[in-house]
Design a protein around this motif. Structure first.
Motif, PDB file in Angstrom:
ATOM      1  N   LEU A 124      -4.414   1.997  -2.733  1.00  0.00           N
ATOM      2  CA  LEU A 124      -4.084   3.393  -2.511  1.00  0.00           C
ATOM      3  C   LEU A 124      -4.414   3.714  -1.058  1.00  0.00           C
ATOM      4  N   ALA A 125      -3.414   4.196  -0.288  1.00  0.00           N
ATOM      5  CA  ALA A 125      -3.607   4.445   1.140  1.00  0.00           C
ATOM      6  C   ALA A 125      -3.105   5.838   1.479  1.00  0.00           C
ATOM      7  N   GLY A 126      -3.786   6.465   2.425  1.00  0.00           N
ATOM      8  CA  GLY A 126      -3.395   7.790   2.906  1.00  0.00           C
ATOM      9  C   GLY A 126      -3.585   7.886   4.403  1.00  0.00           C
ATOM     10  N   ARG A 127      -2.617   8.540   5.082  1.00  0.00           N
ATOM     11  CA  ARG A 127      -2.699   8.685   6.535  1.00  0.00           C
ATOM     12  C   ARG A 127      -1.931   9.927   6.967  1.00  0.00           C
ATOM     13  N   ARG A 128      -2.282  10.384   8.162  1.00  0.00           N
ATOM     14  CA  ARG A 128      -1.572  11.526   8.756  1.00  0.00           C
ATOM     15  C   ARG A 128      -0.419  10.994   9.601  1.00  0.00           C
ATOM     16  N   ASP A 129       0.776  11.582   9.424  1.00  0.00           N
ATOM     17  CA  ASP A 129       1.958  11.166  10.185  1.00  0.00           C
ATOM     18  C   ASP A 129       2.630  12.423  10.735  1.00  0.00           C
ATOM     19  N   GLY A 130       2.187  12.867  11.905  1.00  0.00           N
ATOM     20  CA  GLY A 130       2.738  14.085  12.487  1.00  0.00           C
ATOM     21  C   GLY A 130       2.377  15.288  11.649  1.00  0.00           C
ATOM     22  N   ALA A 131       3.386  16.010  11.181  1.00  0.00           N
ATOM     23  CA  ALA A 131       3.158  17.191  10.358  1.00  0.00           C
ATOM     24  C   ALA A 131       3.088  16.856   8.878  1.00  0.00           C
ATOM     25  N   ASP A 132       3.082  15.585   8.513  1.00  0.00           N
ATOM     26  CA  ASP A 132       3.075  15.164   7.120  1.00  0.00           C
ATOM     27  C   ASP A 132       1.849  14.304   6.836  1.00  0.00           C
ATOM     28  N   VAL A 133       1.563  14.203   5.556  1.00  0.00           N
ATOM     29  CA  VAL A 133       0.553  13.259   5.048  1.00  0.00           C
ATOM     30  C   VAL A 133       1.289  12.278   4.150  1.00  0.00           C
ATOM     31  N   VAL A 134       1.074  10.998   4.396  1.00  0.00           N
ATOM     32  CA  VAL A 134       1.754   9.949   3.656  1.00  0.00           C
ATOM     33  C   VAL A 134       0.746   9.283   2.724  1.00  0.00           C
ATOM     34  N   LEU A 135       1.045   9.308   1.407  1.00  0.00           N
ATOM     35  CA  LEU A 135       0.231   8.636   0.400  1.00  0.00           C
ATOM     36  C   LEU A 135       1.065   7.481  -0.153  1.00  0.00           C
ATOM     37  N   ALA A 136       0.472   6.298  -0.213  1.00  0.00           N
ATOM     38  CA  ALA A 136       1.198   5.113  -0.649  1.00  0.00           C
ATOM     39  C   ALA A 136       0.387   4.368  -1.703  1.00  0.00           C
ATOM     40  N   VAL A 137       1.093   3.881  -2.738  1.00  0.00           N
ATOM     41  CA  VAL A 137       0.495   3.040  -3.775  1.00  0.00           C
ATOM     42  C   VAL A 137       1.234   1.710  -3.724  1.00  0.00           C
ATOM     43  N   THR A 138       0.520   0.650  -3.367  1.00  0.00           N
ATOM     44  CA  THR A 138       1.120  -0.664  -3.162  1.00  0.00           C
ATOM     45  C   THR A 138       0.557  -1.639  -4.180  1.00  0.00           C
ATOM     46  N   ASP A 139       1.409  -2.426  -4.814  1.00  0.00           N
ATOM     47  CA  ASP A 139       0.950  -3.436  -5.770  1.00  0.00           C
ATOM     48  C   ASP A 139       1.484  -4.798  -5.363  1.00  0.00           C
ATOM     49  N   THR A 140       0.935  -5.812  -5.953  1.00  0.00           N
ATOM     50  CA  THR A 140       1.349  -7.199  -5.672  1.00  0.00           C
ATOM     51  C   THR A 140       2.014  -7.815  -6.890  1.00  0.00           C
ATOM     52  N   GLY A 141       2.773  -6.969  -7.623  1.00  0.00           N
ATOM     53  CA  GLY A 141       3.429  -7.460  -8.832  1.00  0.00           C
ATOM     54  C   GLY A 141       4.725  -8.198  -8.535  1.00  0.00           C
ATOM     55  N   ALA A 142       5.574  -8.248  -9.542  1.00  0.00           N
ATOM     56  CA  ALA A 142       6.815  -9.018  -9.435  1.00  0.00           C
ATOM     57  C   ALA A 142       7.870  -8.303  -8.603  1.00  0.00           C
ATOM     58  N   GLY A 143       7.674  -7.014  -8.317  1.00  0.00           N
ATOM     59  CA  GLY A 143       8.655  -6.286  -7.524  1.00  0.00           C
ATOM     60  C   GLY A 143       9.802  -5.760  -8.367  1.00  0.00           C
ATOM     61  N   ILE A 144      10.735  -5.105  -7.713  1.00  0.00           N
ATOM     62  CA  ILE A 144      11.877  -4.471  -8.375  1.00  0.00           C
ATOM     63  C   ILE A 144      13.147  -5.042  -7.774  1.00  0.00           C
ATOM     64  N   ALA A 145      14.104  -5.368  -8.606  1.00  0.00           N
ATOM     65  CA  ALA A 145      15.374  -5.918  -8.125  1.00  0.00           C
ATOM     66  C   ALA A 145      16.126  -4.861  -7.322  1.00  0.00           C
ATOM     67  N   PRO A 146      16.877  -5.259  -6.316  1.00  0.00           N
ATOM     68  CA  PRO A 146      17.604  -4.276  -5.483  1.00  0.00           C
ATOM     69  C   PRO A 146      18.531  -3.385  -6.295  1.00  0.00           C
ATOM     70  N   GLU A 147      19.193  -3.926  -7.333  1.00  0.00           N
ATOM     71  CA  GLU A 147      20.122  -3.101  -8.099  1.00  0.00           C
ATOM     72  C   GLU A 147      19.403  -2.089  -8.980  1.00  0.00           C
ATOM     73  N   ASP A 148      18.069  -2.287  -9.184  1.00  0.00           N
ATOM     74  CA  ASP A 148      17.302  -1.353 -10.014  1.00  0.00           C
ATOM     75  C   ASP A 148      16.636  -0.257  -9.208  1.00  0.00           C
ATOM     76  N   LEU A 149      16.522  -0.410  -7.899  1.00  0.00           N
ATOM     77  CA  LEU A 149      15.809   0.580  -7.087  1.00  0.00           C
ATOM     78  C   LEU A 149      16.397   1.985  -7.199  1.00  0.00           C
ATOM     79  N   PRO A 150      17.726   2.169  -7.195  1.00  0.00           N
ATOM     80  CA  PRO A 150      18.243   3.547  -7.278  1.00  0.00           C
ATOM     81  C   PRO A 150      17.929   4.247  -8.592  1.00  0.00           C
ATOM     82  N   HIS A 151      17.502   3.494  -9.639  1.00  0.00           N
ATOM     83  CA  HIS A 151      17.290   4.096 -10.961  1.00  0.00           C
ATOM     84  C   HIS A 151      15.816   4.276 -11.292  1.00  0.00           C
TER      85      HIS A 151
END
Length: 640
Positions: free
Chosen positions: A550-577
């Motif tokens: 879990l990561a958080g940082r300031r980016d200009g006028a925004d705050v960016v929160l990110a949750v990163t995992d090391t799992g199997a990932g998501i197929a490109p055709e599944d990302l839009p859904h």
């Protein structure tokens, strides 16, 4: 959806629809009866007729305006012709010492312009006249022909104060001098061209050639200064003699003005051959003439002296009279025959416009009727219309077909969502009902383990219902937020602490990394819910030994929160859904990875309610990164 009736007759369905509705105001086939005044064809015909009438009126107005402009333009042309007559006679006076031979030129000029032209002395003694003898003169002269005081040559169509450049007098070069200067000019021209300069050679009124680069280019930029040897600009004996005489005429006046000439005058050549003093060159003065009023007085002395010098070489001052000649065509004739022609043409235009509009209207209404019939069919048929044109009507038909396809797709999604909701609710309810029945029948005893299992199923059911309620509130715009200053680091730590036990049980390392300057103005409960859904999703898809960060940082006028995992990932055709409701990467109904398919849509709605966005990026085999971008807020006590 009834997809097995593609050949349904529109008229038959329309009749059925008409029987189900009141018969008043409708035809037997179910179509609405439209009054004639409201029909599209009638409106188009009316509009076309109105346009035609306006066009005819505008054409008539344009004809009158054009005629008026033509008359004004003709008057302007007459004025320009008068200026050309004056310029022609001024040129004659500048090159002749008297008016003895002007009659032939005056008659030729009058015949060409259609004007009466007469010249008199200042005391009205007739010099020459294109009209028969005895014809009275106009009441007042049009202009004064005096090339020593009026310049009609430098600027076409204008009368400037000064000496006409065509007055040359004693500065006119002899044939021998012209030949010498022509040879020098040709030599300089060849030198310029060798250096890549395009030049022109202009011959002034005195016969002197002037070489000048095209487009006012500086010869020094091309290294062509070697071509300017000064010989071409050196006054000839004839010019030196004239300048000496001019100096003698100007000295008394300059002496009275307190100006010392300090030497002879010199020449400065004008490439255009149109300078204030005429002859193709400018008579300049030495540096001792001074500045300001003294310089202006010296210039007046030089101009007066030059007029005295040139006076014997020009014709005497004459008055120019201009009148109407024999050529006087009718300007504008609006006879009854012409009026009849205008009316006939206007009627013909009106008839053609109405006929063409009627044809166009029929072709336009035909596809609109097809659209109307398709729109009147039952929604479950999802009727489409053929696209037969590429104009606005064809675009409308394509839009109608697209709307039908979207409606069919939404209907399918609605049915799928109802099926998914029923499936998600059925599983925990079936478990609870089954265990309660076996307890009621005395098959098993309600021991603590059974109660814990029933409680867990109730929690699953409660979580699904809460998720559906949150989505319904978000869709209705009634999702309430209780904002307060919130440190991003504290929010991530709380989310990590809430899932630490689940992460340890799954063998997954849970880490946090934050920027201390990142603050949010957000609802802490809703933000913990959003982050909790992302962390739960990451833990389910990360194998043992993996890491969720879990990561958080300031980016200009925004705050960016990110949750990163090391799992199997998501197929490109599944990302839009990923953020669609009830969507799971596993296409089967297996709940091996848990989840109802509502967590990520809730995350997207919660972040959107805070004015932010939710995104996902993933590569198969390299895990996934869910990023929340939210507006930054000031820390507590910061009024900025």
């Amino acid at each position: 959806m009834n997809r097995e009736r593609p050949g349904t007759d529109f008229a038959e369905d329309g009749e059925a629809a008409g029987r189900r509705r009141p018969a008043a105001g409708r035809r037997a086939n179910g179509r609405r009866r439209i009054p004639w005044r409201k029909r599209l064809v009638v409106r188009l015909l009316f509009v076309s007729a109105l346009i035609a009438v306006c066009s005819v009126a505008a054409t008539a107005w344009l004809a009158v305006t054009t005629t008026t402009s033509a008359l004004k333009e003709e008057q302007g042309q007459d004025l320009a012709a008068d200026n050309r007559i004056l310029a022609r006679l001024s040129g004659y006076a500048a090159t002749h010492a008297d008016w003895k031979e002007v009659r032939a030129a005056l008659r030729e000029l009058a015949a060409r312009t259609g004007r009466r032209i007469a010249l008199t002395t200042p005391d009205r003694t007739l010099v020459a006249d294109s009209a028969p003898r005895g014809t009275p003169l106009p009441p007042r002269p049009a202009a004064t022909v005096d090339p020593l005081r009026t310049d009609t040559y430098t600027e076409s169509g204008a009368q400037l104060s000064g000496i006409d450049p065509r007055v040359v007098g004693p500065y006119r070069l002899a044939a021998k001098d012209r030949a010498l200067l022509d040879a020098l000019a040709a030599k300089r021209k060849r030198c310029y061209e060798r250096h890549g300069l395009q030049v022109t050679v202009v011959r002034t009124a005195s016969g002197r050639p002037v070489v000048s680069p095209a487009d006012a280019v500086d010869p020094a930029e091309y290294g062509a200064t070697v071509c300017e040897d000064g010989r071409l600009n050196t006054p000839t004996p004839t010019e030196r003699k004239a300048l000496t005489a001019l100096s003698g005429l100007a000295r008394p006046c300059l002496h009275r003005a307190g100006v010392d000439l300090g030497g002879r005058l010199f020449l400065t050549f004008d490439p255009g051959g149109k300078d204030p003093l005429g002859g193709g060159y400018l008579v300049a003065k030495s540096a001792r003439l001074g500045t300001g009023e003294t310089a202006r007085a010296a210039q007046r002395c030089l101009t007066t002296a030059r007029r005295t010098q040139l006076e014997p070489y020009v014709a005497p001052v004459a008055e120019l009279f201009l009148g109407i000649g024999d050529q006087n065509p009718a300007r504008f004739d609006m006879s009854p025959a012409n009026k009849a022609k205008v009316v006939g043409v206007a009627g013909l235009v009106l008839a053609v416009t109405v006929a063409v509009t009627a044809v166009v209207a029929v072709r336009l209404v035909r596809p609109l009727r097809a659209l109307t019939l398709a729109a009147q069919q039952p929604p479950e048929l999802h009727v489409r219309v053929p696209v037969t044109t590429r104009d606005e009507t064809g675009i409308l038909a394509e839009a109608f077909n697209g709307l039908t396809e979207r409606r069919e797709r939404l209907e399918a999604q609605r049915k799928a969502m109802v099926s998914d909701i029923a499936h998600e609710l059925r599983s925990p309810l079936t478990n609870i009902r089954g265990w309660l029945e076996v307890v009621r029948d005395g098959v098993v005893d309600p021991d603590p383990a059974l109660l814990d299992s029933l409680h867990e199923e109730a929690l699953v059911l409660q979580r699904i219902i809460d998720d559906l309620q949150d989505l319904a509130a978000a869709d209705a715009g009634t999702l309430r937020l209780h904002r307060e200053p919130l440190r991003a680091g504290d929010l991530l730590e709380q989310a990590a602490a809430a899932h630490r036990v689940a992460a340890d049980a799954a063998g997954v390392t849970l880490r946090t990394r934050t920027d201390g300057a990142a603050w949010l103005d957000a609802d802490p409960v809703r933000m913990r819910q959003a982050l909790g859904n992302l962390v739960s999703n990451a833990l389910r898809h990360t194998p043992a030994g993996g890491t969720v960060t879990l990561a958080g940082r300031r980016d200009g006028a925004d705050v960016v929160l990110a949750v990163t995992d090391t799992g199997a990932g998501i197929a490109p055709e599944d990302l839009p859904h990923v953020f669609e409701r009830f969507w799971r990467a596993e296409k089967s109904r297996s709940r091996r990875t848990g989840g109802s398919g509502l967590g990520l849509p809730i995350v997207r709605h919660l972040v959107a309610a805070h004015g932010g966005t939710a995104e996902v990026a993933s590569e198969p085999g390299e895990g996934a990164v869910f990023t929340l971008r939210l507006p930054a807020g000031p820390p507590p006590g910061d009024e900025s």
